[in-house]
Design a protein around this motif. Structure first.
Motif, mmCIF file in Angstrom:
data_model
loop_
_atom_site.group_PDB
_atom_site.id
_atom_site.type_symbol
_atom_site.label_atom_id
_atom_site.label_comp_id
_atom_site.label_asym_id
_atom_site.label_seq_id
_atom_site.Cartn_x
_atom_site.Cartn_y
_atom_site.Cartn_z
ATOM 1 N N HIS A 125 -15.903 -7.740 -70.963
ATOM 2 C CA HIS A 125 -16.955 -7.576 -71.913
ATOM 3 C C HIS A 125 -17.521 -6.292 -72.036
ATOM 4 O O HIS A 125 -17.488 -5.647 -70.991
ATOM 5 C CB HIS A 125 -17.827 -8.877 -72.198
ATOM 6 N N HIS A 127 -20.751 -3.637 -73.873
ATOM 7 C CA HIS A 127 -21.833 -3.278 -74.889
ATOM 8 C C HIS A 127 -22.227 -2.011 -74.613
ATOM 9 O O HIS A 127 -22.227 -1.238 -73.635
ATOM 10 C CB HIS A 127 -22.880 -4.496 -74.734
ATOM 11 N N GLU A 131 -26.904 -1.432 -68.499
ATOM 12 C CA GLU A 131 -27.306 -2.632 -67.990
ATOM 13 C C GLU A 131 -27.603 -2.724 -66.582
ATOM 14 O O GLU A 131 -26.814 -2.098 -65.857
ATOM 15 C CB GLU A 131 -26.060 -3.532 -68.336
ATOM 16 N N TYR A 133 -27.736 -5.659 -63.636
ATOM 17 C CA TYR A 133 -27.886 -7.060 -62.937
ATOM 18 C C TYR A 133 -28.844 -6.675 -61.596
ATOM 19 O O TYR A 133 -28.416 -6.135 -60.903
ATOM 20 C CB TYR A 133 -26.399 -7.241 -62.619
ATOM 21 N N HIS A 160 -23.966 -1.071 -65.119
ATOM 22 C CA HIS A 160 -22.876 -0.959 -65.780
ATOM 23 C C HIS A 160 -23.453 0.310 -66.916
ATOM 24 O O HIS A 160 -24.551 0.266 -67.612
ATOM 25 C CB HIS A 160 -22.680 -2.124 -66.485
ATOM 26 N N HIS A 166 -16.719 -4.896 -68.165
ATOM 27 C CA HIS A 166 -17.189 -5.437 -66.807
ATOM 28 C C HIS A 166 -16.654 -6.950 -66.963
ATOM 29 O O HIS A 166 -16.779 -7.492 -68.134
ATOM 30 C CB HIS A 166 -18.343 -5.304 -66.489
HETATM 31 FE FE LIG Z 1 -23.175 -6.701 -69.493
#
Ligand SMILES: [Fe+2]
Length: 194
Positions: A125, A127, A131, A133, A160, A166
């Motif tokens: 996926h 976006h 990002e 995590y 990301h 990813h």
């Molecule tokens: Fe993500």
């Protein structure tokens, strides 16, 4: 529980998340803690995975705060059954802690807490938002286009880039993660690669 008591539980969740954030130099470097937070008054929304979260013991204080707040959280799936399948939806869920649609509204920042049970395959996926995590508890295998796959454990982080595809697998353990987004597209949603 009265509304003010449930808000108290969500306030404790936010405080535990802030404490976790303050313990992570990577998170602090990625995005500031929002200074415009307001309780959004979202109604609780349950998902099947909360039963797994409630039964999963871990000593981390944010992990415990998520468990305590489980019944008062507006949980989401984000994806449809057509995109990811019923089994995935039964073992996955996230809460937007703060952000444009969060338990606490922020127009500036966006942070999620997401859960995946053992044995899931989170499809590729992407976006536009960048990002980060940060693993709260458990382990997961992370893949990202152009990066070497890596097993992440509690305290580990993974960045990301904007629109970098990813994916993630949880072959051995459940995983709970605190996820930050930044950039101009934080109001958007993740899209599965088709
Ligand atoms: Fe993500």
């Amino acid at each position: 529980m009265e509304a003010d008591q449930s808000q108290g539980v969500l306030d404790k969740l936010l405080a535990a998340a802030h404490h976790f954030y303050q313990g992570s130099t990577a998170m602090q470097a990625f995005a500031p803690w929002p200074d415009d937070l307001q309780p959004a008054g979202l109604l609780p929304q349950d998902i099947p995975a909360t039963k797994i979260i409630t039964d999963w013991q871990d000593d981390d204080s944010l992990h415990k705060a998520v468990q305590a707040a489980c019944p008062y959280i507006h949980w989401s799936h984000g994806y449809t059954e057509a995109e990811v399948g019923r089994d995935f939806l039964d073992g996955f869920g996230y809460l937007e802690l703060y952000g444009p649609y969060g338990l606490f509204h922020s127009a500036k920042e966006r942070g999620f807490i997401s859960f995946w049970r053992r044995g899931l395959d989170y499809p590729w996926h992407y976006h536009e938002a960048e990002e980060l995590y940060a693993i709260i508890s458990g382990t997961a295998r992370f893949e990202a286009q152009g990066d070497t796959p890596d097993i992440l454990r509690a305290g580990d982080t993974k960045f990301h880039q904007s629109n970098q595809q990813h994916a993630m697998q949880t072959p051995d353990d459940h995983v709970l993660a605190f996820i930050l987004w930044r950039g101009n597209a934080i109001t958007e949603f993740s899209r599965i690669v088709t």
